[in-house]
Scaffold this active site. Structure first.
Site, PDB file in Angstrom:
ATOM      1  N   ARG A  15       0.973  -1.644  -0.366  1.00  0.00           N
ATOM      2  CA  ARG A  15      -0.146   0.112   0.122  1.00  0.00           C
ATOM      3  C   ARG A  15       0.866   1.373  -0.023  1.00  0.00           C
ATOM      4  O   ARG A  15       2.224   1.137   0.465  1.00  0.00           O
ATOM      5  CB  ARG A  15      -0.377   0.072   0.822  1.00  0.00           C
ATOM      6  N   LYS A  75       2.500   2.131   7.538  1.00  0.00           N
ATOM      7  CA  LYS A  75       2.639   0.605   8.640  1.00  0.00           C
ATOM      8  C   LYS A  75       3.277   1.288   9.507  1.00  0.00           C
ATOM      9  O   LYS A  75       4.014   2.493   9.221  1.00  0.00           O
ATOM     10  CB  LYS A  75       3.528  -0.321   8.718  1.00  0.00           C
ATOM     11  N   TYR A  94      -0.845   4.114  10.878  1.00  0.00           N
ATOM     12  CA  TYR A  94      -1.484   3.040  12.099  1.00  0.00           C
ATOM     13  C   TYR A  94       0.342   2.512  13.017  1.00  0.00           C
ATOM     14  O   TYR A  94       2.008   2.340  12.093  1.00  0.00           O
ATOM     15  CB  TYR A  94      -1.238   1.702  11.369  1.00  0.00           C
ATOM     16  N   HIS A  96       0.087   0.791  15.967  1.00  0.00           N
ATOM     17  CA  HIS A  96      -0.446  -0.595  17.262  1.00  0.00           C
ATOM     18  C   HIS A  96       1.011  -1.015  18.438  1.00  0.00           C
ATOM     19  O   HIS A  96       1.407  -2.143  18.335  1.00  0.00           O
ATOM     20  CB  HIS A  96      -0.192  -1.719  16.343  1.00  0.00           C
ATOM     21  N   GLU A 118      -5.478   4.416  14.066  1.00  0.00           N
ATOM     22  CA  GLU A 118      -6.618   3.472  14.850  1.00  0.00           C
ATOM     23  C   GLU A 118      -6.919   3.994  16.205  1.00  0.00           C
ATOM     24  O   GLU A 118      -7.889   3.231  16.556  1.00  0.00           O
ATOM     25  CB  GLU A 118      -5.561   1.908  15.559  1.00  0.00           C
ATOM     26  N   ASP A 270      -2.494  -7.762  15.271  1.00  0.00           N
ATOM     27  CA  ASP A 270      -1.516  -6.527  15.352  1.00  0.00           C
ATOM     28  C   ASP A 270      -1.034  -6.409  16.142  1.00  0.00           C
ATOM     29  O   ASP A 270      -0.748  -4.642  16.832  1.00  0.00           O
ATOM     30  CB  ASP A 270      -1.635  -6.002  14.006  1.00  0.00           C
TER      31      ASP A 270
END
Length: 376
Positions: A15, A75, A94, A96, A118, A270
């Site tokens: 992506r 990411k 993101y 996490h 997120e 994740d």
């Protein structure tokens, strides 16, 4: 503001964080956008398209990090990127954090401003930047689960929807949120016999109303989970606690209750995973087997369908990214409660409680950090 779009370098992450259309929007608002060469190729967007939209292309990831005030990614940064991150540089991606202690400490040390997709949260508690990828991952979980039920891939050798005269597979979905709902819809569409579990009776009532007849809703508790996994052919882990580790609903000792060749797909991997034996895998090497149970635990499932995923993600992230660029992150977070909840790390301090609790680190109120920065 100077915006940087690096190429994703996590394993098989295809992506990209901004499309050429997004570049054009930033340019319209007077911002400068730098895109790393070939960053969008795997998502179907050429360097030429970015240049025509007004982006300036840079050859290396180092060039992008060195010049940008705001980095927009898909990411979380990986270890090789940590040294590239500058103090007070805004990273919008993101993260996490609750599933990665090294990443958490690295971002604190770099004193970066980390705004996590997120945990951006609306007043109704929905997570607008997690929803599009949750929709993709939920649907993909069934697609991948169906594949790994095939015997050559060590599954039971069951066709998800069965055929006339042969019963369909039994699918258990743990969690009735976005991921679980999309997984149940896809599995039902295949013709499987689906059970979806959640701890919210109100959510189960809603799902009972909207799901087709081959989906059964069941209250989630240890007893019901143990009973369901004994006959399930495919188990989807779809439990999310925003910004925090997912609880382990299936433990190692429970695997022995499941039939050999059962497939488990942990979409929550994740965030630490809701199946104890799941550890993150990659698209390159997606599965492993423990106690004859096939585990599919790819942490970036939507990366396998980058064109769909990139468009779905950037449709959601662009309005927030524009606010951050137009106002600066401090003013944007002061004005927008949704963005303020997205802040996880700022000024070398953790400002999201779920992350602090995950690693036993001090928690700081966002407001106090913003005030400290305003008076510095």
């Amino acid at each position: 503001m100077i915006i940087g779009i690096p190429k994703e370098i996590k394993n098989n992450e295809n992506r990209v964080a901004l499309t050429p259309a997004g570049v054009a929007e930033f340019k319209k608002h007077g911002h400068i956008v730098y895109v790393q060469a070939s960053a969008g190729e795997n998502s179907g967007f050429s360097d030429k398209a970015y240049a025509e939209a007004g982006a300036e292309l840079l050859p290396t990831i180092e060039d992008v990090y060195s010049i940008a005030e705001m980095i927009i990614k898909v990411k979380e940064p990986i270890a090789s990127e940590y040294p590239l991150i500058k103090k007070d540089q805004l990273l919008f991606t993101y993260f996490h954090f609750a599933s990665s202690e090294p990443l958490t400490y690295a971002m604190i040390e770099r004193e970066a401003v980390c705004l996590a997709y997120e945990t951006v949260e609306k007043a109704d508690l929905s997570l607008p930047l997690l929803v599009p990828m949750s929709e993709v991952a939920g649907r993909m979980s069934i697609q991948e689960g169906a594949k790994y039920l095939e015997k050559p891939l060590k599954g039971k050798g069951i066709l998800l929807g069965g055929v006339p005269g042969v019963p369909p597979a039994k699918v258990l979905v743990l969690g009735g949120g976005i991921v679980g709902t999309q997984a149940a819809k896809m599995a039902a569409g295949f013709g499987a016999q689906v059970t979806i579990m959640d701890v919210s009776l109100a959510r189960l009532r809603y799902l009972s109303d909207v799901m087709p007849a081959n989906v059964t809703t069941v209250m989630s508790n240890h007893y019901n989970i143990v009973e369901a996994i004994t006959t399930a052919d495919l188990v989807i882990g779809a439990v999310l606690i925003p910004g925090a580790k997912a609880p382990h609903l299936i433990t190692r000792d429970m695997l022995k209750l499941m039939a050999p060749g059962t497939v488990v797909v942990d979409v929550a991997v994740d965030q630490g995973g809701c199946i104890e034996t799941c550890t993150p895998t990659t698209h390159e090497d997606p599965t492993f087997i423990i106690d004859d149970i096939v585990h599919y635990c790819v942490a970036n499932m939507p990366g396998a369908v980058p064109y769909t995923s990139t468009l779905a993600l950037t449709n959601a992230t662009l309005p927030y990214a524009l606010q951050l660029a137009n106002k600066g992150w401090r003013k944007a977070c002061e004005d927008n409660e949704e963005l303020r909840k997205g802040l996880n790390v700022a000024n070398g301090k953790i400002v999201y409680r779920g992350v602090a609790d995950a690693w036993g680190l001090p928690f700081n109120e966002v407001e106090s950090v913003l005030n400290d920065l305003a008076t510095a």
